[in-house]
Design a protein around this motif. Structure first.
Motif, PDB file in Angstrom:
ATOM      1  N   PRO A  24       0.814  -1.231   0.000  1.00  0.00           N
ATOM      2  CA  PRO A  24       0.000   0.000   0.000  1.00  0.00           C
ATOM      3  C   PRO A  24       0.840   1.269   0.000  1.00  0.00           C
ATOM      4  N   GLU A  25       2.068   1.187   0.536  1.00  0.00           N
ATOM      5  CA  GLU A  25       2.936   2.365   0.564  1.00  0.00           C
ATOM      6  C   GLU A  25       3.319   2.792  -0.848  1.00  0.00           C
ATOM      7  N   ARG A  61       0.299   4.469  -2.405  1.00  0.00           N
ATOM      8  CA  ARG A  61       0.067   5.776  -1.780  1.00  0.00           C
ATOM      9  C   ARG A  61       1.054   6.812  -2.286  1.00  0.00           C
ATOM     10  N   ARG A  62       2.320   6.424  -2.364  1.00  0.00           N
ATOM     11  CA  ARG A  62       3.342   7.364  -2.826  1.00  0.00           C
ATOM     12  C   ARG A  62       3.067   7.825  -4.255  1.00  0.00           C
ATOM     13  N   LEU A 110      -0.035  10.192  -4.277  1.00  0.00           N
ATOM     14  CA  LEU A 110       0.271  11.513  -3.709  1.00  0.00           C
ATOM     15  C   LEU A 110       1.080  12.359  -4.689  1.00  0.00           C
ATOM     16  N   ARG A 111       2.044  11.704  -5.335  1.00  0.00           N
ATOM     17  CA  ARG A 111       2.907  12.437  -6.262  1.00  0.00           C
ATOM     18  C   ARG A 111       2.175  12.822  -7.548  1.00  0.00           C
ATOM     19  N   LEU A 166      -1.050  13.844  -7.806  1.00  0.00           N
ATOM     20  CA  LEU A 166      -2.197  14.744  -7.641  1.00  0.00           C
ATOM     21  C   LEU A 166      -2.079  16.035  -8.446  1.00  0.00           C
ATOM     22  N   ASP A 167      -0.834  16.514  -8.605  1.00  0.00           N
ATOM     23  CA  ASP A 167      -0.656  17.784  -9.318  1.00  0.00           C
ATOM     24  C   ASP A 167      -1.111  17.708 -10.779  1.00  0.00           C
ATOM     25  N   ARG A 210      -4.350  19.447 -11.591  1.00  0.00           N
ATOM     26  CA  ARG A 210      -4.353  20.913 -11.698  1.00  0.00           C
ATOM     27  C   ARG A 210      -3.965  21.373 -13.093  1.00  0.00           C
ATOM     28  N   VAL A 225       6.235  15.718  -1.569  1.00  0.00           N
ATOM     29  CA  VAL A 225       5.783  14.806  -2.620  1.00  0.00           C
ATOM     30  C   VAL A 225       4.965  15.555  -3.675  1.00  0.00           C
ATOM     31  N   ARG A 241       3.150  19.894  -1.098  1.00  0.00           N
ATOM     32  CA  ARG A 241       2.445  18.751  -0.477  1.00  0.00           C
ATOM     33  C   ARG A 241       3.493  17.962   0.305  1.00  0.00           C
ATOM     34  N   LEU A 279       0.893   2.055   8.221  1.00  0.00           N
ATOM     35  CA  LEU A 279       1.712   1.365   7.221  1.00  0.00           C
ATOM     36  C   LEU A 279       2.959   0.804   7.914  1.00  0.00           C
ATOM     37  N   ARG A 316       4.275   2.218  11.976  1.00  0.00           N
ATOM     38  CA  ARG A 316       4.405   3.598  11.493  1.00  0.00           C
ATOM     39  C   ARG A 316       3.065   4.046  10.920  1.00  0.00           C
TER      40      ARG A 316
END
Lengths: 89, 135
Positions: A71-72, A75-76, A79-80, A82-83, A86, B49, B62, B109, B118
């Motif tokens: 999941p990490e 998620r990473r 998150l990266r 999202l821009d 825009r 990020v 962010r 996570l 964590r």
């Protein structure tokens, strides 16, 4: 001088948020995020896009990364990415 | 030509702020930008990020904030304090932060390398830029 007062037309706003044009905009932004997430993913970068027009608004979701169980990593990437939303009109 | 504007290093700003305010509260944990090879029992990592410039004088980075701890309870406690402090950064004298927006709430996570518990959360912090110093 009389004070100004703003009254939002909630019915019109709700209609606007459910128009085909809004659905198309949300879809473009969602797909842009999915493509960016796939590009930056540390795994295989398999993301799915889900766009629907609900009772109140059109909404979009990017789901994944189906190429990894970590999941990490998903998620990473999200998150990266999202821009990317825009940058799309 | 418009006057060039430079923005503060968001990670450095939030790191300094968090370290200072955590110590003030008696929570003496390292606040780092890279995960150390030898992980302390408790620490906080801040990473940029993404994020983008909102307007000529406002940057909106962010930030991904992750808290490590020896067990679930310790991580939950540390995350609660760190998250509260991050949202309180507007008004701190070390930088001009306008507001903090929640991007993703805490998610558990566990660290696959150390086996430590964590928790991570993400925010966007609006920071004011300053005129670029003359050469």
């Amino acid at each position: 001088m009389a004070r100004s007062r703003i009254v939002p037309n909630r019915q019109a706003i709700a209609s606007f948020l459910r128009t085909p044009q809004m659905h198309a905009l949300i879809e473009r932004k969602t797909r842009a995020v999915a493509e960016a997430a796939a590009a930056v993913s540390e795994a295989g970068g398999q993301f799915r896009v889900d766009v629907e027009t609900g009772d109140r608004r059109a909404r979009g979701a990017v789901i994944g990364d189906y190429s990894t169980h970590d999941p990490e990593v998903s998620r990473r990437a999200l998150l990266r990415a999202l821009d990317a939303a825009r940058a799309v009109d | 030509m418009a006057a060039p504007v430079e923005f503060p290093d968001a990670v450095a700003v939030v790191r300094s702020y968090l370290r200072a305010t955590l110590v003030e509260r008696g929570v003496d944990v390292p606040v780092v930008t890279r995960v150390p090879a030898s992980r302390p029992p408790r620490f906080v990592r801040i990473e940029r990020v993404g994020g983008s410039r909102l307007d000529r004088v406002t940057d909106r980075p962010r930030l991904d904030v992750t808290c490590w701890g020896p067990d679930e309870g310790a991580v939950a406690d540390l995350t609660a304090v760190v998250r509260a402090l991050v949202f309180a950064i507007p008004g701190w004298r070390g930088a001009v932060a306008y507001d903090v927006a929640d991007v993703g709430g805490p998610i558990t996570l566990p660290d696959p390398v150390s086996g430590q518990e964590r928790s991570s959360f993400a925010v966007e912090v609006s920071l004011r830029g300053t005129a670029l110093a003359a050469p």
